[in-house]
Design an enzyme around this catalytic site. Structure first.
Site, mmCIF file in Angstrom:
data_model
loop_
_atom_site.group_PDB
_atom_site.id
_atom_site.type_symbol
_atom_site.label_atom_id
_atom_site.label_comp_id
_atom_site.label_asym_id
_atom_site.label_seq_id
_atom_site.Cartn_x
_atom_site.Cartn_y
_atom_site.Cartn_z
ATOM 1 N NE ARG A 196 -3.756 0.220 2.351
ATOM 2 C CZ ARG A 196 -4.311 -0.408 3.382
ATOM 3 N NH1 ARG A 196 -3.922 -0.159 4.602
ATOM 4 N NH2 ARG A 196 -5.262 -1.298 3.168
ATOM 5 N N GLY A 255 7.716 -0.290 1.934
ATOM 6 C CA GLY A 255 8.942 0.522 1.931
ATOM 7 C C GLY A 255 9.284 0.950 0.512
ATOM 8 C CD GLU A 270 17.259 1.832 1.130
ATOM 9 O OE1 GLU A 270 18.472 1.653 1.187
ATOM 10 O OE2 GLU A 270 16.477 1.435 2.020
HETATM 11 MO MO1 MOS Z 1 19.340 3.660 3.341
HETATM 12 S S1 MOS Z 1 21.153 3.363 2.376
HETATM 13 O O1 MOS Z 1 19.176 2.097 4.034
HETATM 14 O O2 MOS Z 1 19.705 4.767 4.590
#
Ligand code: MOS
Length: 697
Positions: free
Chosen positions: A583, A657, A660
């Site tokens: 989500r 998450g 990244e």
């Molecule tokens: Mo990110 S490189 O896990 O702060």
């Protein structure tokens, strides 16, 4: 299964709550926190890469008008712990890398401090240094584990036998460069000891986690947690470089202790950040793929060589994504390190996955080419039913859907084996997959209080520009069943309940789980009509944690590349990503994370490269004039989309998450697009014209 919170505020593109303060310039960052009469530091750095400081003459420095103190390894206080050699500032005369901190000047202004630091005369007994990474060094070693606690090596089946028996194989070496994090806000600290000198330390520090930051400072200085407060309401970017404190934080705290009662500031210069703020190790990846004529993999192997510093080990987990990405009966991953006379490597956006999805995802493109199978189809044929590494079922895995939706949106249909020519430009398209584990940290507590008709959520969380100020109230509002406008957040201070680092894309998953737990406690205790002052807390470790599924976010990256036929100049007019991340709590801040990650991936692909001069042992291009980072002119369209993915296993928000995954796979997709445009396979990043020109048609 986790009891999911009903989304009402979650999923709405609410504007950033801290936006107005940032636009008006009233948001206070670590070095512009208002304090009375601040003093300023400037570090003295070693100008040899290995050896000893034999003497430091500070006479001229101390004579500069406005200098308050000069500290060197010969007179600085002894720290309580020197266990972490990166943090053991001014504790020894040994020099372990060029640019290491060997002194500090404290002065009335930063200009005076800088001038005086230049006047410190240092004598050295230098020794030959060793800073050159290569795959054929005879001192490569296997670390005990790699970053985030992963196993160093894994093996299943017989890769060599599969390679020998396969219809088609790919066996190539890929390289990623050394990269330095360059957040807009430099690493910066204001430190103030109370006038007693050994009592209470206040740190305004630019950090991805006030509590972990405090824990490190307490360890180094031998303080109890109650003696230190870390405050950090705003961060101008971190990307992992502020996920652990670096030596500059300890130096500032030490400098301030020399002037009790007076606040002392240190902001690293951009050049100093290239020595002191961590970096992503260069990697050398030997990749092997074996497949039958239909493209079904029988072997995947990646053997990684990378570097660490002699004083402190950091082992990037580059081989980790190859362990779980595709189905294959035989697999091998290894990590070997060279310990060099270099600064300490550290976290940079998606450590492991980011470099580790370059080699394998280019290799998949090479395999697709060798088999004359569409690279999307090749990936689909190798979808694993369950996690190949653990045998667990996926909590949810929608890589195929990301690839298909991306293909549709990007206009992939009808793509042939080669791109086309448009005037002087060779045009091609490329694809790569992306992945990032769904993580949740073990420790975080949130408190919810009802006061004056409003709900106040307190947790020592961090907002790196990612959106925590905005989305944590969205989570709390839904968990409490109230309007998000009635919820305030208080974050970024160790006075608030303990929170984990904003790292590993785990912040929202972790803090949100604690907040939901606190809301459930609150409602359980006080019902829906609480009295003024009602308060409840919740811990992440009380929240249900599924152990039975492999939880990852997935994505597909599409790139259009244009290469100038005569000059080899590379342009990327278009990046398009589709992600499956559970989500999405706030589409506005999430989109920023995705397109920011993709842009950083483009930067990695074409521009960023810390050029290490092994003769002197330092990064030669250690500033933004020569370390090139993409700017607006370098990218035209960046589009990010996501699936409406429901995952009942990951946490109560259903979130995976997002910080990244956007950078993962981008560079491989760029390389694959450049190959499609030109027929030239660039296996070593960045993709610069010198690597293309000799081979252009
Ligand atoms: Mo990110 S490189 O896990 O702060």
């Amino acid at each position: 299964m986790t009891e999911l919170v009903e989304p009402r505020a979650m999923g709405r593109a609410l504007v950033r709550r801290d936006g107005v303060q940032k636009v008006r310039g009233t948001a206070t960052y670590a070095v512009d926190t208002p304090v009375d009469l601040p003093a300023y530091c400037h570090p003295v750095q070693a100008t040899i890469a290995r050896g000893r400081v034999t003497a430091m003459d500070t006479t001229d420095a101390e004579a500069v008008d406005g200098v308050l103190a000069v500290l060197t390894p010969f007179d600085a206080e002894r720290l309580a712990s020197t266990e972490d050699a990166e943090y053991a500032v001014l504790q020894s005369d040994e020099v372990a890398f060029r640019g290491q901190l060997i002194g500090v000047v404290i002065a009335e202004t930063s200009e005076v401090a800088r001038e005086a630091a230049d006047r410190v005369r240092v004598s050295y007994a230098g020794q030959p240094h060793d800073t050159e990474l290569s795959a054929d060094r005879d001192d490569l070693y296997a670390p005990g584990q790699v970053n985030a606690g992963h196993e160093t090596d894994t093996a299943e089946g017989d890769v060599a036998a599969a390679m020998a028996a396969a219809a088609v194989t790919v066996e190539q070496t890929y390289e990623t460069a050394m990269y330095h994090n360059n957040p807009l806000e430099p690493h910066a600290t204001t430190a103030l000891w109370d006038a007693a000198g050994d009592g209470f330390l206040t740190l305004w520090d630019s950090t991805q986690g006030v509590h972990p930051d405090r824990a490190a400072v307490c360890q180094v200085f031998g303080l109890a947690e109650g003696q230190v407060q870390v405050i950090c309401p705003y961060v101008g970017g971190g990307f992992g470089s502020k996920g652990t404190p670096h030596a500059n934080v300890m130096l500032t705290a030490m400098a301030a202790r020399a002037l009790p009662g007076r606040a002392v500031r240190l902001a690293l210069t951009r050049q100093q950040m290239f020595f002191l703020a961590g970096y992503r190790t260069p990697t050398i990846q030997q990749v092997q793929l074996a497949a039958d004529r239909d493209g079904r993999l029988s072997a995947i192997a990646i053997d990684v060589v990378e570097q660490t510093s002699k004083i402190k080990e950091f082992a990037e987990q580059t081989g980790v994504p190859a362990r779980m990405m595709y189905a294959s009966p035989s697999r091998r991953t290894t990590h070997r390190l060279a310990a060099l006379d270099v600064p300490v490597p550290s976290w940079m956006r998606a450590p492991g996955e980011c470099p580790g999805m370059f080699g394998p995802e280019v290799a998949m493109d090479e395999l697709a080419e060798a088999l004359a199978i569409d690279p999307i189809e090749l990936r689909i044929r190798n979808e694993p039913e369950v996690d190949p590494e653990t045998g667990k079922p996926w909590s949810s895995r929608h890589l195929v859907e990301c690839l298909r939706e991306g293909a549709e949106r990007f206009g992939w249909a009808g793509r042939g084996p080669r791109g086309h020519r448009d005037g002087d430009w060779l045009v091609g398209t490329g694809v790569a997959a992306s992945v990032y584990p769904t993580l949740r940290q073990a420790t975080s507590t949130a408190t919810i209080r009802f006061a004056g008709g409003r709900y106040v959520v307190e947790i020592g969380a961090a907002d790196l520009g990612t959106g925590s100020w905005t989305i944590l109230p969205q989570i709390a509002a839904d968990a409490l069943g109230v309007d998000v406008a009635d919820v305030d957040a208080r974050i970024g201070d160790t006075r608030h309940p303990v929170a984990s680092v904003a790292g590993g894309s785990s912040g929202t998953n972790t803090w949100g789980s604690a907040i939901v737990q606190a809301a459930r406690e609150f409602r359980g205790t006080f019902g829906t009509d609480p009295h003024d002052g009602a308060e409840a807390s919740g811990d992440v470790d009380q929240a249900a944690q599924d152990e039975d599924h492999a939880a990852y976010a997935f994505g597909a990256q599409f790139v259009e590349a244009r290469v100038h036929a005569d000059t080899g100049e590379v342009r990327v007019p278009r990046l398009l990503g589709v992600f499956a991340v559970g989500r999405v709590i706030n589409p506005r801040t999430a989109r920023s994370q995705f397109i920011g990650g993709m842009t950083m991936g483009l930067s990695m692909a074409l521009h960023e490269n810390s050029v290490f001069d092994t003769r002197i042992g330092q990064v030669a291009n250690h500033d933004l004039a020569e370390y090139h980072v993409v700017s607006n002119a370098d990218v035209d369209a960046v589009e990010a989309y996501w699936l409406d993915e429901h995952d009942p296993y990951v946490n109560a928000m259903g979130s995976k998450g997002i910080g990244e995954i956007g950078i993962v796979g981008t560079a491989a997709a760029v390389s694959n697009a450049v190959h499609h445009a030109t027929g030239v396979r660039v296996r070593s990043l960045p993709i610069t014209l010198d690597k293309l020109l000799p081979a252009l048609p």
